[in-house]
Design a protein around this motif. Structure first.
Motif: not given
Length: 228
Positions: A184-208
């Motif tokens: 996910a390559d996002l900037d200040e114009e993007v507003e969102h609300q992630p919802v993790t899928a059923p099954g297994v945990p969502c593991i991600c690496v993020s940089a701000l």
């Protein structure tokens, strides 16, 4: 692994030029390990950058090229570096190519200096119900998140740029489904609300490169403690 969400063109150009902030560069490198499409785009960006640099050289430099080359060779002969040092310096550094699906416990090589080589050795810190994180000691704005299945995160936008690479699990938002290998390559114009899928945990690496901007008052209060 066949990612469907890729790095933005401007992100690739900044990465190729060495101008991407270090935490964002780590996440971009993690995506490039797992995405043949973006690796090819990166090679194209580097070729374009080299051509543009060559075109911008002053015409007067062409006349001096032979003299400069001779002077550089003379300096190298005087320095007499060890052959092994020259070989290391001259050898291009290839991008690693990881296939994490072959070993679910293995982290991409770009993350090893900051989080180690394996998921099972990570020591997660609780920050909210169903949400755990690890913050890199070297780069505080580089974090790994583990979010429980079916978890709805607060609505938010971004102060500046955010890069998030999905390692395990998946989530949905207004931009679509983000699965392993997607970024996910996002900037200040993007507003969102992630919802993790059923099954297994969502593991991600993020940089701000700036704090998140939450819409709800409760999320803004919690933000002071979790520093996201």
């Amino acid at each position: 692994m066949n990612p469907h969400h890729h790095l933005h063109e401007s992100t690739l150009l900044s990465y190729a030029a060495g101008g991407l902030p270090a935490p964002l560069s780590v996440v971009a490198g993690t995506h490039l390990e797992q995405c043949p499409h973006c690796r090819q785009r990166l090679r194209d960006a580097e070729a374009i950058g080299a051509a543009l640099l060559e075109q911008t050289q002053p015409v007067a430099m062409e006349a001096r090229h032979g003299q400069l080359r001779a002077a550089m060779l003379a300096q190298l002969e005087q320095a007499s570096p060890e052959p092994s040092v020259v070989a290391v310096a001259a050898a291009p550094r290839p991008l690693p190519f990881e296939r994490p699906e072959a070993n679910p416990d293995h982290l991409p090589a770009s993350l090893h200096p900051y989080f180690g080589p394996s998921l099972s050795r990570l020591r997660w810190r609780w920050i909210a119900p169903g949400v755990h994180c690890i913050r890199s000691a070297q780069m505080p704005s580089l974090i790994m998140l583990k979010i429980a299945p079916g978890k709805c995160l607060p609505m938010h936008s971004h102060g500046r740029s955010e890069l998030t690479q999905i390692l395990r699990g998946s989530y949905n938002d207004a931009l679509g489904l983000f699965a392993p290998g997607d970024v996910a390559d996002l900037d200040e114009e993007v507003e969102h609300q992630p919802v993790t899928a059923p099954g297994v945990p969502c593991i991600c690496v993020s940089a701000l490169d700036a704090p998140l901007v939450f819409s709800g008052w409760l999320a803004r209060k919690i933000q002071r403690f979790v520093k996201l």
